[in-house]
Design an enzyme around this catalytic site. Sequence first.
Site, PDB file in Angstrom:
ATOM      1  N   ASP A 101      92.833  42.131  78.454  1.00 45.92           N
ATOM      2  CA  ASP A 101      92.510  42.611  79.796  1.00 45.92           C
ATOM      3  C   ASP A 101      92.247  44.120  79.769  1.00 45.92           C
ATOM      4  O   ASP A 101      92.961  44.867  79.092  1.00 45.92           O
ATOM      5  CB  ASP A 101      93.666  42.312  80.766  1.00 45.92           C
ATOM      6  CG  ASP A 101      93.849  40.806  80.986  1.00 45.92           C
ATOM      7  OD1 ASP A 101      92.913  40.045  80.701  1.00 45.92           O
ATOM      8  OD2 ASP A 101      94.933  40.409  81.461  1.00 45.92           O
ATOM      9  N   ARG A 106      93.984  23.289  87.366  1.00 46.40           N
ATOM     10  CA  ARG A 106      94.878  24.445  87.297  1.00 46.40           C
ATOM     11  C   ARG A 106      94.266  25.631  88.022  1.00 46.40           C
ATOM     12  O   ARG A 106      93.060  25.853  87.949  1.00 46.40           O
ATOM     13  CB  ARG A 106      95.102  24.781  85.823  1.00 46.40           C
ATOM     14  CG  ARG A 106      95.918  26.027  85.563  1.00 46.40           C
ATOM     15  CD  ARG A 106      96.260  26.109  84.072  1.00 46.40           C
ATOM     16  NE  ARG A 106      97.039  27.285  83.779  1.00 46.40           N
ATOM     17  CZ  ARG A 106      96.526  28.454  83.415  1.00 46.40           C
ATOM     18  NH1 ARG A 106      95.221  28.599  83.285  1.00 46.40           N
ATOM     19  NH2 ARG A 106      97.309  29.482  83.175  1.00 46.40           N
TER      20      ARG A 106
HETATM   21  C1  LIG Z   1      89.086  45.158  86.730  1.00 50.67           C
HETATM   22  C2  LIG Z   1      88.428  44.313  85.999  1.00 50.67           C
HETATM   23  C3  LIG Z   1      89.012  43.564  84.855  1.00 50.67           C
HETATM   24  C4  LIG Z   1      87.990  42.479  84.611  1.00 50.67           C
HETATM   25  C5  LIG Z   1      86.722  43.245  84.834  1.00 50.67           C
HETATM   26  C6  LIG Z   1      86.993  43.933  86.181  1.00 50.67           C
HETATM   27  C7  LIG Z   1      86.872  42.880  87.294  1.00 50.67           C
HETATM   28  C8  LIG Z   1      87.119  41.448  86.786  1.00 50.67           C
HETATM   29  C9  LIG Z   1      88.163  41.348  85.674  1.00 50.67           C
HETATM   30  C10 LIG Z   1      88.110  40.051  84.872  1.00 50.67           C
HETATM   31  C11 LIG Z   1      88.946  38.910  85.470  1.00 50.67           C
HETATM   32  C12 LIG Z   1      88.850  37.658  84.582  1.00 50.67           C
HETATM   33  C13 LIG Z   1      89.023  37.990  83.100  1.00 50.67           C
HETATM   34  C14 LIG Z   1      88.170  39.214  82.716  1.00 50.67           C
HETATM   35  C15 LIG Z   1      88.230  39.426  81.211  1.00 50.67           C
HETATM   36  C16 LIG Z   1      86.790  39.060  83.289  1.00 50.67           C
HETATM   37  O1  LIG Z   1      85.850  38.541  82.757  1.00 50.67           O
HETATM   38  O2  LIG Z   1      86.771  39.616  84.570  1.00 50.67           O
HETATM   39  C17 LIG Z   1      88.654  40.399  83.511  1.00 50.67           C
HETATM   40  C18 LIG Z   1      88.030  41.765  83.245  1.00 50.67           C
HETATM   41  C19 LIG Z   1      88.733  42.550  82.149  1.00 50.67           C
HETATM   42  O3  LIG Z   1      89.955  42.611  82.096  1.00 50.67           O
HETATM   43  O4  LIG Z   1      87.998  43.102  81.322  1.00 50.67           O
HETATM   44  O1  LIG Z   2      94.304  31.575  83.780  1.00 48.73           O
HETATM   45  C1  LIG Z   2      94.939  32.138  82.905  1.00 48.73           C
HETATM   46  O2  LIG Z   2      96.023  31.741  82.498  1.00 48.73           O
HETATM   47  C2  LIG Z   2      94.385  33.388  82.254  1.00 48.73           C
HETATM   48  C3  LIG Z   2      93.518  34.201  83.173  1.00 48.73           C
HETATM   49  C4  LIG Z   2      93.142  35.502  82.583  1.00 48.73           C
HETATM   50  O3  LIG Z   2      93.306  35.751  81.412  1.00 48.73           O
HETATM   51  C5  LIG Z   2      92.563  36.555  83.435  1.00 48.73           C
HETATM   52  O4  LIG Z   2      92.334  36.318  84.635  1.00 48.73           O
HETATM   53  O5  LIG Z   2      92.370  37.662  82.908  1.00 48.73           O
HETATM   54 FE   LIG Z   3      93.106  37.893  81.004  1.00 47.52          FE
END
Ligand SMILES: C=C1C[C@]23C[C@H]1CC[C@H]2[C@@]12CCC[C@@](C)(C(=O)O1)[C@H]2[C@@H]3C(=O)O
Ligand SMILES: O=C(O)CCC(=O)C(=O)O
Ligand SMILES: [Fe+2]
Length: 401
Positions: A265, A338
């Site tokens: 993340d 889920r």
């Molecule tokens: C503040 C954030 C963190 C983001 C980007 C931006 C908005 C959406 C978040 C997520 C949420 C879902 C997993 C992730 C991996 C994704 O694809 O979008 C996250 C990403 C990240 O942690 O890089």
């Molecule tokens: O659904 C999950 O358990 C993981 C989701 C996740 O990794 C994310 O939202 O960054």
């Molecule tokens: Fe994540």
Amino acid sequence: MIMPTASEPIRHHHAHPIDFESVREVPDSHAWPDLHDHPTASAQGAAVPVIDLSATATNVLEQLARACESWGAFQVTGHGVPTGLLRRVEAAARGLFALPTNRKLEAARPDDGVSGYGRARISCFFPKLMWSEGFTIAGSPLDHARTLWPDDDPLAFWYVHDARVPTPHVLHHLPRPSNAAEKPCCDTSCSDVIEEYKEEMKQLARKLMRMMLVSLGLTVAEAEGKTGWIGPSEEAGGMSAVLQFNSYPVCPDPDRAMGMAAHTDSTLLTLLFQSNTSGLQVLQVVGDNGRDRTARWVTVPPMPGALIVNVGDLFQILSNGRYRSVVHRAVVSRTSHRVSVAYMCGPPAASKVEPIGKLVGPGCGPVYRPVTWPEYLSVKGKLFDKALASVMRTEVSLERI
Ligand SMILES: C=C1C[C@]23C[C@H]1CC[C@H]2[C@@]12CCC[C@@](C)(C(=O)O1)[C@H]2[C@@H]3C(=O)O
Ligand SMILES: O=C(O)CCC(=O)C(=O)O
Ligand SMILES: [Fe+2]
């Protein structure tokens, strides 16, 4: 970890999500060839630590330090977030995803935006699509709902009572509300629940940030002063956060589909609520001595009332690499739909995140250069799993990390 095969972001052509509910098999667009890239640890193997924050017994800080150094993730109990609120936020999430596709698409996340409905932002780094849909809310849920649905606000309309959720069938047949002000009289709306949840998560995130900084050897005053954002007065504007709702529909062939591909993340911390359905796996790296590196996927079992904490990339930067962000993914199930809710927490947009001075000493210079959250998100959006390495100071050898 399943490596992204694309060095350049891919533009997927399926703008419309597949109808997860009606497909009888996993289509080629969603069939992942390498789901078993690492073995999945048996249930008896090592498990992600569970830390009771309410414990008066005192080694909580040590437990945090150990969990963050060796796993980058842990579950917390005794966190003070009421279980009723967790149930209601799950119901709100289920209600949102149960909306008809056309309603969800009205809220589609624009290409250049953060907020809205759609597939995970990281999808563009993988040639196959994920078995999930998501809803990202940056800023106030109410403002968000008003902007996305100016005429009628489903977030404010679908009422959550006692964790009962309208089924898709019912939703399709309900009249569209003509006026968001004409609310059925009862309970609170989804956006109220979401607002309340964000507030609880914010308090918990600040507490965890403070404890984790202290567990690194800072005093409380240093922890609050160093970062400014977690102090009692929020003078620097406090932390900011994005709320991410994830939905993983039941899947006819879970061994070939991926709920959420492996990633770290881009946050300081993520507080994840996974309800009572298993799916989250973290990558445990065993025997990491440079050459001899083996890894396995460890399932984080749902625990009633617990929340999961992930160390994010920005905390890795702040701690100068002592606490590592955790690689994790979500797998899907044949029988359970889920949902999960992630509170993705970062510093105020204008603040630079850099290794804390006290953790930088002779022989151990700052490993990373200062970055703001928006800068880092933009780097991550281009480089994905190479993003952290790209903000390392060039004079630091890659061996170090
Ligand atoms: C503040 C954030 C963190 C983001 C980007 C931006 C908005 C959406 C978040 C997520 C949420 C879902 C997993 C992730 C991996 C994704 O694809 O979008 C996250 C990403 C990240 O942690 O890089
Ligand atoms: O659904 C999950 O358990 C993981 C989701 C996740 O990794 C994310 O939202 O960054
Ligand atoms: Fe994540």
